[in-house]
Design a protein around this motif. Structure first.
Motif, PDB file in Angstrom:
ATOM      1  N   GLU A   6       9.424  -1.182   4.841  1.00  0.00           N
ATOM      2  CA  GLU A   6       8.833  -1.513   3.547  1.00  0.00           C
ATOM      3  C   GLU A   6       8.341  -0.252   2.849  1.00  0.00           C
ATOM      4  O   GLU A   6       7.902   0.696   3.503  1.00  0.00           O
ATOM      5  CB  GLU A   6       7.661  -2.476   3.725  1.00  0.00           C
ATOM      6  CG  GLU A   6       8.007  -3.790   4.406  1.00  0.00           C
ATOM      7  CD  GLU A   6       7.780  -3.775   5.898  1.00  0.00           C
ATOM      8  OE1 GLU A   6       7.668  -4.861   6.511  1.00  0.00           O
ATOM      9  OE2 GLU A   6       7.715  -2.670   6.494  1.00  0.00           O
ATOM     10  N   SER A   7       8.391  -0.276   1.529  1.00  0.00           N
ATOM     11  CA  SER A   7       7.894   0.847   0.737  1.00  0.00           C
ATOM     12  C   SER A   7       7.486   0.341  -0.642  1.00  0.00           C
ATOM     13  O   SER A   7       7.799  -0.793  -1.016  1.00  0.00           O
ATOM     14  CB  SER A   7       8.959   1.933   0.605  1.00  0.00           C
ATOM     15  OG  SER A   7      10.104   1.429  -0.049  1.00  0.00           O
ATOM     16  N   GLY A   8       6.791   1.205  -1.379  1.00  0.00           N
ATOM     17  CA  GLY A   8       6.440   0.898  -2.752  1.00  0.00           C
ATOM     18  C   GLY A   8       4.990   0.513  -2.986  1.00  0.00           C
ATOM     19  O   GLY A   8       4.588   0.294  -4.125  1.00  0.00           O
ATOM     20  N   GLY A   9       4.213   0.421  -1.919  1.00  0.00           N
ATOM     21  CA  GLY A   9       2.810   0.083  -2.086  1.00  0.00           C
ATOM     22  C   GLY A   9       2.016   1.224  -2.692  1.00  0.00           C
ATOM     23  O   GLY A   9       2.535   2.328  -2.895  1.00  0.00           O
ATOM     24  N   GLY A  10       0.747   0.945  -2.978  1.00  0.00           N
ATOM     25  CA  GLY A  10      -0.115   1.975  -3.536  1.00  0.00           C
ATOM     26  C   GLY A  10      -1.371   1.379  -4.116  1.00  0.00           C
ATOM     27  O   GLY A  10      -1.687   0.203  -3.909  1.00  0.00           O
ATOM     28  N   LEU A  11      -2.084   2.235  -4.851  1.00  0.00           N
ATOM     29  CA  LEU A  11      -3.317   1.827  -5.526  1.00  0.00           C
ATOM     30  C   LEU A  11      -3.002   1.544  -6.993  1.00  0.00           C
ATOM     31  O   LEU A  11      -2.388   2.382  -7.672  1.00  0.00           O
ATOM     32  CB  LEU A  11      -4.360   2.930  -5.405  1.00  0.00           C
ATOM     33  CG  LEU A  11      -5.658   2.746  -6.188  1.00  0.00           C
ATOM     34  CD1 LEU A  11      -6.431   1.532  -5.678  1.00  0.00           C
ATOM     35  CD2 LEU A  11      -6.506   4.013  -6.091  1.00  0.00           C
ATOM     36  N   VAL A  12      -3.431   0.394  -7.464  1.00  0.00           N
ATOM     37  CA  VAL A  12      -3.165   0.019  -8.852  1.00  0.00           C
ATOM     38  C   VAL A  12      -4.389  -0.682  -9.413  1.00  0.00           C
ATOM     39  O   VAL A  12      -5.139  -1.335  -8.673  1.00  0.00           O
ATOM     40  CB  VAL A  12      -1.903  -0.884  -8.925  1.00  0.00           C
ATOM     41  CG1 VAL A  12      -2.104  -2.190  -8.184  1.00  0.00           C
ATOM     42  CG2 VAL A  12      -1.474  -1.125 -10.362  1.00  0.00           C
ATOM     43  N   GLN A  13      -4.590  -0.545 -10.708  1.00  0.00           N
ATOM     44  CA  GLN A  13      -5.718  -1.209 -11.359  1.00  0.00           C
ATOM     45  C   GLN A  13      -5.399  -2.685 -11.590  1.00  0.00           C
ATOM     46  O   GLN A  13      -4.229  -3.070 -11.688  1.00  0.00           O
ATOM     47  CB  GLN A  13      -6.018  -0.533 -12.687  1.00  0.00           C
ATOM     48  CG  GLN A  13      -6.578   0.873 -12.551  1.00  0.00           C
ATOM     49  CD  GLN A  13      -7.015   1.441 -13.882  1.00  0.00           C
ATOM     50  OE1 GLN A  13      -6.596   0.991 -14.941  1.00  0.00           O
ATOM     51  NE2 GLN A  13      -7.880   2.451 -13.831  1.00  0.00           N
ATOM     52  N   PRO A  14      -6.432  -3.512 -11.688  1.00  0.00           N
ATOM     53  CA  PRO A  14      -6.196  -4.932 -12.013  1.00  0.00           C
ATOM     54  C   PRO A  14      -5.370  -5.063 -13.285  1.00  0.00           C
ATOM     55  O   PRO A  14      -5.589  -4.343 -14.266  1.00  0.00           O
ATOM     56  CB  PRO A  14      -7.609  -5.473 -12.207  1.00  0.00           C
ATOM     57  CG  PRO A  14      -8.459  -4.610 -11.332  1.00  0.00           C
ATOM     58  CD  PRO A  14      -7.856  -3.236 -11.419  1.00  0.00           C
ATOM     59  N   GLY A  15      -4.403  -5.975 -13.229  1.00  0.00           N
ATOM     60  CA  GLY A  15      -3.486  -6.159 -14.339  1.00  0.00           C
ATOM     61  C   GLY A  15      -2.237  -5.319 -14.250  1.00  0.00           C
ATOM     62  O   GLY A  15      -1.300  -5.514 -15.039  1.00  0.00           O
ATOM     63  N   GLY A  16      -2.198  -4.414 -13.292  1.00  0.00           N
ATOM     64  CA  GLY A  16      -1.053  -3.521 -13.144  1.00  0.00           C
ATOM     65  C   GLY A  16       0.093  -4.153 -12.365  1.00  0.00           C
ATOM     66  O   GLY A  16       0.027  -5.326 -11.963  1.00  0.00           O
ATOM     67  N   SER A  17       1.127  -3.354 -12.147  1.00  0.00           N
ATOM     68  CA  SER A  17       2.345  -3.823 -11.486  1.00  0.00           C
ATOM     69  C   SER A  17       2.776  -2.852 -10.398  1.00  0.00           C
ATOM     70  O   SER A  17       2.499  -1.654 -10.464  1.00  0.00           O
ATOM     71  CB  SER A  17       3.488  -3.960 -12.499  1.00  0.00           C
ATOM     72  OG  SER A  17       3.177  -4.911 -13.498  1.00  0.00           O
ATOM     73  N   LEU A  18       3.447  -3.407  -9.410  1.00  0.00           N
ATOM     74  CA  LEU A  18       4.104  -2.635  -8.368  1.00  0.00           C
ATOM     75  C   LEU A  18       5.402  -3.325  -7.997  1.00  0.00           C
ATOM     76  O   LEU A  18       5.516  -4.552  -8.120  1.00  0.00           O
ATOM     77  CB  LEU A  18       3.238  -2.518  -7.115  1.00  0.00           C
ATOM     78  CG  LEU A  18       2.046  -1.551  -7.128  1.00  0.00           C
ATOM     79  CD1 LEU A  18       1.226  -1.720  -5.860  1.00  0.00           C
ATOM     80  CD2 LEU A  18       2.501  -0.118  -7.282  1.00  0.00           C
ATOM     81  N   ARG A  19       6.335  -2.530  -7.505  1.00  0.00           N
ATOM     82  CA  ARG A  19       7.586  -3.089  -6.994  1.00  0.00           C
ATOM     83  C   ARG A  19       7.774  -2.629  -5.555  1.00  0.00           C
ATOM     84  O   ARG A  19       7.900  -1.435  -5.288  1.00  0.00           O
ATOM     85  CB  ARG A  19       8.780  -2.646  -7.829  1.00  0.00           C
ATOM     86  CG  ARG A  19      10.084  -3.374  -7.463  1.00  0.00           C
ATOM     87  CD  ARG A  19      11.263  -2.742  -8.137  1.00  0.00           C
ATOM     88  NE  ARG A  19      12.456  -3.589  -8.082  1.00  0.00           N
ATOM     89  CZ  ARG A  19      13.696  -3.113  -8.069  1.00  0.00           C
ATOM     90  NH1 ARG A  19      13.904  -1.811  -8.087  1.00  0.00           N
ATOM     91  NH2 ARG A  19      14.728  -3.945  -8.035  1.00  0.00           N
ATOM     92  N   LEU A  20       7.767  -3.589  -4.654  1.00  0.00           N
ATOM     93  CA  LEU A  20       7.963  -3.297  -3.240  1.00  0.00           C
ATOM     94  C   LEU A  20       9.437  -3.419  -2.881  1.00  0.00           C
ATOM     95  O   LEU A  20      10.158  -4.248  -3.439  1.00  0.00           O
ATOM     96  CB  LEU A  20       7.152  -4.257  -2.371  1.00  0.00           C
ATOM     97  CG  LEU A  20       5.659  -4.357  -2.660  1.00  0.00           C
ATOM     98  CD1 LEU A  20       4.998  -5.289  -1.640  1.00  0.00           C
ATOM     99  CD2 LEU A  20       4.996  -3.005  -2.672  1.00  0.00           C
ATOM    100  N   SER A  21       9.851  -2.598  -1.928  1.00  0.00           N
ATOM    101  CA  SER A  21      11.214  -2.654  -1.409  1.00  0.00           C
ATOM    102  C   SER A  21      11.175  -2.797   0.107  1.00  0.00           C
ATOM    103  O   SER A  21      10.237  -2.312   0.757  1.00  0.00           O
ATOM    104  CB  SER A  21      11.990  -1.382  -1.775  1.00  0.00           C
ATOM    105  OG  SER A  21      12.083  -1.219  -3.165  1.00  0.00           O
ATOM    106  N   CYS A  22      12.187  -3.432   0.639  1.00  0.00           N
ATOM    107  CA  CYS A  22      12.317  -3.562   2.091  1.00  0.00           C
ATOM    108  C   CYS A  22      13.783  -3.368   2.440  1.00  0.00           C
ATOM    109  O   CYS A  22      14.633  -4.171   2.042  1.00  0.00           O
ATOM    110  CB  CYS A  22      11.826  -4.913   2.558  1.00  0.00           C
ATOM    111  SG  CYS A  22      12.198  -5.272   4.293  1.00  0.00           S
ATOM    112  N   ALA A  23      14.055  -2.287   3.173  1.00  0.00           N
ATOM    113  CA  ALA A  23      15.407  -1.985   3.608  1.00  0.00           C
ATOM    114  C   ALA A  23      15.601  -2.499   5.028  1.00  0.00           C
ATOM    115  O   ALA A  23      14.792  -2.204   5.920  1.00  0.00           O
ATOM    116  CB  ALA A  23      15.665  -0.487   3.546  1.00  0.00           C
ATOM    117  N   ALA A  24      16.669  -3.250   5.231  1.00  0.00           N
ATOM    118  CA  ALA A  24      16.954  -3.842   6.542  1.00  0.00           C
ATOM    119  C   ALA A  24      18.180  -3.185   7.153  1.00  0.00           C
ATOM    120  O   ALA A  24      19.119  -2.813   6.447  1.00  0.00           O
ATOM    121  CB  ALA A  24      17.179  -5.344   6.403  1.00  0.00           C
TER     122      ALA A  24
END
Length: 122
Positions: A6-24
């Motif tokens: 898994e990747s793509g996590g982080g710190l974000v402010q409320p209302g923000g966006s993130l996109r996580l990826s998972c390579a199998a």
């Protein structure tokens, strides 16, 4: 043996966006239903989104309308687009290569990746 990264996590402010990826790897990706789970401190791991082999999606009520799960079978990757993030979304997020039972429920395998931390805070 299935390997999940898994990747793509982080710190974000409320209302923000993130996109996580998972390579199998180590498995026939297209043969699996895929799921995203999360685990907050002191809480049980919970399923937040799942996608069948054919692309049918399901979401936990807490994320419905904000999160979108998708998959790219050519890249052996599953994604989780997370919008309108809130502090209660803070958790370690994990993906899983599982199966769908006869009732359409996601059944996880025993193989888990290391997870990716998502922190929503101002």
């Amino acid at each position: 043996q299935v390997q999940l990264v898994e990747s793509g996590g982080g710190l974000v402010q409320p209302g923000g966006s993130l996109r996580l990826s998972c390579a199998a790897s180590g498995t026939i990706f297209s043969a699996h239903a895929m799921g995203w789970y999360r685990q907050a401190p002191g809480k049980q791991r919970e399923l937040v989104a799942a996608i069948t082999r054919r692309g049918v999606t399901n979401y936990a009520d807490s994320v419905k309308g904000r999160f979108t799960i998708s998959r790219d079978n050519a890249k052996n990757t599953v994604f989780l687009q997370m919008n309108s993030l809130q502090p209660e979304d803070t958790a370690v997020y994990y993906c899983n290569a599982g199966q769908q039972d006869s009732r359409g429920s996601f059944i996880p395998s025993d193989s888990w990746g290391q997870g990716t931390q998502v922190t929503v805070s101002s």
